[in-house]
Design a protein around this motif. Sequence first.
Motif, PDB file in Angstrom:
ATOM      1  N   ARG A  71       1.275 -46.570 -33.198  1.00  0.00           N
ATOM      2  CA  ARG A  71       2.324 -47.593 -33.217  1.00  0.00           C
ATOM      3  C   ARG A  71       1.958 -48.591 -34.317  1.00  0.00           C
ATOM      4  NH1 ARG A  71       2.866 -49.559 -27.151  1.00  0.00           N
ATOM      5  NH2 ARG A  71       0.656 -49.005 -27.090  1.00  0.00           N
ATOM      6  N   PRO A  72       2.371 -48.306 -35.543  1.00  0.00           N
ATOM      7  CA  PRO A  72       1.944 -49.116 -36.690  1.00  0.00           C
ATOM      8  C   PRO A  72       2.302 -50.597 -36.577  1.00  0.00           C
ATOM      9  CG  PRO A  72       2.954 -47.069 -37.413  1.00  0.00           C
ATOM     10  CD  PRO A  72       3.202 -47.169 -35.949  1.00  0.00           C
ATOM     11  N   GLU A  73       3.316 -50.910 -35.778  1.00  0.00           N
ATOM     12  CA  GLU A  73       3.693 -52.315 -35.630  1.00  0.00           C
ATOM     13  C   GLU A  73       2.576 -53.139 -34.980  1.00  0.00           C
ATOM     14  OE1 GLU A  73       5.180 -50.207 -31.893  1.00  0.00           O
ATOM     15  OE2 GLU A  73       5.004 -49.784 -34.049  1.00  0.00           O
ATOM     16  N   LEU A  74       1.622 -52.441 -34.328  1.00  0.00           N
ATOM     17  CA  LEU A  74       0.502 -53.127 -33.690  1.00  0.00           C
ATOM     18  C   LEU A  74      -0.762 -53.116 -34.553  1.00  0.00           C
ATOM     19  CD1 LEU A  74       0.851 -51.818 -30.012  1.00  0.00           C
ATOM     20  CD2 LEU A  74       1.749 -53.937 -30.987  1.00  0.00           C
ATOM     21  N   THR A  75      -0.719 -52.397 -35.653  1.00  0.00           N
ATOM     22  CA  THR A  75      -1.898 -52.283 -36.517  1.00  0.00           C
ATOM     23  C   THR A  75      -1.584 -52.709 -37.952  1.00  0.00           C
ATOM     24  OG1 THR A  75      -1.386 -49.920 -36.821  1.00  0.00           O
ATOM     25  CG2 THR A  75      -3.035 -50.486 -35.154  1.00  0.00           C
ATOM     26  N   GLY A  76      -0.795 -53.742 -38.069  1.00  0.00           N
ATOM     27  CA  GLY A  76      -0.513 -54.298 -39.381  1.00  0.00           C
ATOM     28  C   GLY A  76       0.342 -53.415 -40.261  1.00  0.00           C
ATOM     29  N   GLU A  90      -6.959 -44.475 -23.984  1.00  0.00           N
ATOM     30  CA  GLU A  90      -5.726 -45.168 -23.613  1.00  0.00           C
ATOM     31  C   GLU A  90      -5.752 -46.625 -24.099  1.00  0.00           C
ATOM     32  OE1 GLU A  90      -5.433 -44.624 -19.407  1.00  0.00           O
ATOM     33  OE2 GLU A  90      -4.523 -42.635 -19.599  1.00  0.00           O
ATOM     34  N   PHE A  91      -6.908 -47.255 -24.006  1.00  0.00           N
ATOM     35  CA  PHE A  91      -7.048 -48.634 -24.478  1.00  0.00           C
ATOM     36  C   PHE A  91      -6.731 -48.726 -25.971  1.00  0.00           C
ATOM     37  CE2 PHE A  91      -9.679 -51.839 -26.569  1.00  0.00           C
ATOM     38  CZ  PHE A  91      -9.387 -52.988 -25.851  1.00  0.00           C
ATOM     39  N   LEU A  92      -7.298 -47.829 -26.763  1.00  0.00           N
ATOM     40  CA  LEU A  92      -7.069 -47.872 -28.202  1.00  0.00           C
ATOM     41  C   LEU A  92      -5.615 -47.566 -28.547  1.00  0.00           C
ATOM     42  CD1 LEU A  92     -10.344 -46.153 -29.469  1.00  0.00           C
ATOM     43  CD2 LEU A  92      -9.766 -48.586 -29.565  1.00  0.00           C
ATOM     44  N   ASN A  93      -5.013 -46.634 -27.827  1.00  0.00           N
ATOM     45  CA  ASN A  93      -3.603 -46.334 -28.080  1.00  0.00           C
ATOM     46  C   ASN A  93      -2.700 -47.504 -27.714  1.00  0.00           C
ATOM     47  OD1 ASN A  93      -0.908 -44.732 -26.684  1.00  0.00           O
ATOM     48  ND2 ASN A  93      -1.436 -44.353 -28.814  1.00  0.00           N
ATOM     49  N   GLU A  94      -3.054 -48.222 -26.659  1.00  0.00           N
ATOM     50  CA  GLU A  94      -2.283 -49.413 -26.279  1.00  0.00           C
ATOM     51  C   GLU A  94      -2.302 -50.466 -27.375  1.00  0.00           C
ATOM     52  OE1 GLU A  94      -4.080 -50.619 -22.658  1.00  0.00           O
ATOM     53  OE2 GLU A  94      -3.182 -49.005 -21.468  1.00  0.00           O
ATOM     54  N   VAL A 130      -4.267 -41.291 -31.292  1.00  0.00           N
ATOM     55  CA  VAL A 130      -5.472 -40.793 -30.634  1.00  0.00           C
ATOM     56  C   VAL A 130      -5.420 -39.276 -30.508  1.00  0.00           C
ATOM     57  CG1 VAL A 130      -6.726 -40.720 -28.447  1.00  0.00           C
ATOM     58  CG2 VAL A 130      -5.935 -42.901 -29.331  1.00  0.00           C
ATOM     59  N   GLU A 131      -6.547 -38.652 -30.801  1.00  0.00           N
ATOM     60  CA  GLU A 131      -6.763 -37.233 -30.494  1.00  0.00           C
ATOM     61  C   GLU A 131      -8.045 -37.151 -29.676  1.00  0.00           C
ATOM     62  OE1 GLU A 131      -5.393 -34.256 -30.940  1.00  0.00           O
ATOM     63  OE2 GLU A 131      -3.656 -34.769 -32.182  1.00  0.00           O
ATOM     64  N   MET A 132      -7.962 -36.532 -28.508  1.00  0.00           N
ATOM     65  CA  MET A 132      -9.132 -36.400 -27.644  1.00  0.00           C
ATOM     66  C   MET A 132      -9.179 -34.948 -27.151  1.00  0.00           C
ATOM     67  SD  MET A 132     -10.216 -38.678 -24.326  1.00  0.00           S
ATOM     68  CE  MET A 132      -8.746 -38.199 -23.416  1.00  0.00           C
ATOM     69  N   PRO A 133      -9.804 -34.059 -27.906  1.00  0.00           N
ATOM     70  CA  PRO A 133      -9.821 -32.646 -27.534  1.00  0.00           C
ATOM     71  C   PRO A 133     -10.779 -32.352 -26.383  1.00  0.00           C
ATOM     72  CG  PRO A 133     -11.181 -32.995 -29.469  1.00  0.00           C
ATOM     73  CD  PRO A 133     -10.527 -34.320 -29.168  1.00  0.00           C
ATOM     74  N   ARG A 134     -10.550 -31.245 -25.745  1.00  0.00           N
ATOM     75  CA  ARG A 134     -11.510 -30.703 -24.778  1.00  0.00           C
ATOM     76  C   ARG A 134     -12.330 -29.662 -25.515  1.00  0.00           C
ATOM     77  NH1 ARG A 134     -11.880 -26.141 -21.588  1.00  0.00           N
ATOM     78  NH2 ARG A 134      -9.851 -25.441 -22.331  1.00  0.00           N
ATOM     79  N   LEU A 135     -13.618 -29.886 -25.612  1.00  0.00           N
ATOM     80  CA  LEU A 135     -14.471 -28.954 -26.348  1.00  0.00           C
ATOM     81  C   LEU A 135     -14.572 -27.626 -25.617  1.00  0.00           C
ATOM     82  CD1 LEU A 135     -17.305 -31.441 -27.375  1.00  0.00           C
ATOM     83  CD2 LEU A 135     -15.235 -30.817 -28.646  1.00  0.00           C
ATOM     84  N   GLN A 180      -5.834 -36.599 -39.632  1.00  0.00           N
ATOM     85  CA  GLN A 180      -5.876 -36.918 -41.056  1.00  0.00           C
ATOM     86  C   GLN A 180      -4.528 -36.647 -41.730  1.00  0.00           C
ATOM     87  OE1 GLN A 180      -8.575 -34.574 -43.523  1.00  0.00           O
ATOM     88  NE2 GLN A 180      -9.393 -36.460 -44.413  1.00  0.00           N
ATOM     89  N   GLN A 181      -3.801 -35.656 -41.242  1.00  0.00           N
ATOM     90  CA  GLN A 181      -2.515 -35.301 -41.832  1.00  0.00           C
ATOM     91  C   GLN A 181      -1.431 -36.341 -41.559  1.00  0.00           C
ATOM     92  OE1 GLN A 181      -1.966 -31.415 -40.101  1.00  0.00           O
ATOM     93  NE2 GLN A 181      -3.060 -30.366 -41.748  1.00  0.00           N
ATOM     94  N   SER A 182      -1.627 -37.155 -40.525  1.00  0.00           N
ATOM     95  CA  SER A 182      -0.589 -38.110 -40.149  1.00  0.00           C
ATOM     96  C   SER A 182      -1.035 -39.570 -40.235  1.00  0.00           C
ATOM     97  CB  SER A 182      -0.113 -37.831 -38.719  1.00  0.00           C
ATOM     98  OG  SER A 182      -1.172 -37.957 -37.794  1.00  0.00           O
ATOM     99  N   CYS A 183      -2.294 -39.809 -40.597  1.00  0.00           N
ATOM    100  CA  CYS A 183      -2.824 -41.176 -40.591  1.00  0.00           C
ATOM    101  C   CYS A 183      -3.414 -41.560 -41.949  1.00  0.00           C
ATOM    102  CB  CYS A 183      -3.897 -41.326 -39.519  1.00  0.00           C
ATOM    103  SG  CYS A 183      -3.294 -41.081 -37.831  1.00  0.00           S
TER     104      CYS A 183
END
Length: 256
Positions: free
Chosen positions: A15-20, A44-48, A53-58, A88-91
Amino acid sequence: MDTLDPARPWSAIARPELTGGRTIGVLLSHGFTGSPFSMRPWAEFLNEHGYAVEMPRLPGHGTTWQDLNSTGWDDWYAELTAAFVRLQQSCEQVFVCGLSMGGGLALRLAADRPGDIAGLVLVNPAVNSTNKQLLALPVLKHVVKGLPGIGNDIKKKGVDEYGYPKVGLRALSSLLAGWKALRADLGKVKAPLLLFRSTVDHVVDPSSARIILGSVASADAREVPLTDSFHVATLDNDAPAIFEGSLAFLREHAAV
């Protein structure tokens, strides 16, 4: 085998509106014998606060310890790398956060891609062990499939990380081999680094933090002690301090 519900991977858009106005991603990696559940509140905290966020299951995690025993360091690293590439492709920038073995994998990624990672936040990262019992592992892994697990090292009462009851020794052997190669390459890590370390940790001994901080080439490498948590600090009493501290670190280095 089907993944247990608490162990499912998780992702969320920025949500770029929250990250300048910038699109910034965070990759989070759980630890050995654990699952994304141990990182979910942090993610969830960082996404808020606006971060993708990407959090894979290894591979081999979140199912059974026998599944884990059929995987190894290269499998875990490949999964984390694939998740990193997606971000990296979207950020515009990508930070990497890791708990325990996830911290080691994050360092591996930073060593291999020194120009691609905006910063590292590590919680009780593991790259070494002084446990002399591990010297028997090369022989023991052919005789015994698993030993009692290392999960739920949490000071806070009533918290379960949903880890495995046993440690697969073939997987553990692969982990140690991955550590050895990583230690030789820590000097290639140049990303800013924030390292949270529990002062009482029954899983990862202090040698890992010493080796990391003494070896990386990061111009900004900080250590923050956690005095009210054990190993799985992301679910423990100091979790709010980790979340807020990592947010401040991300904001500082994203501005750069």
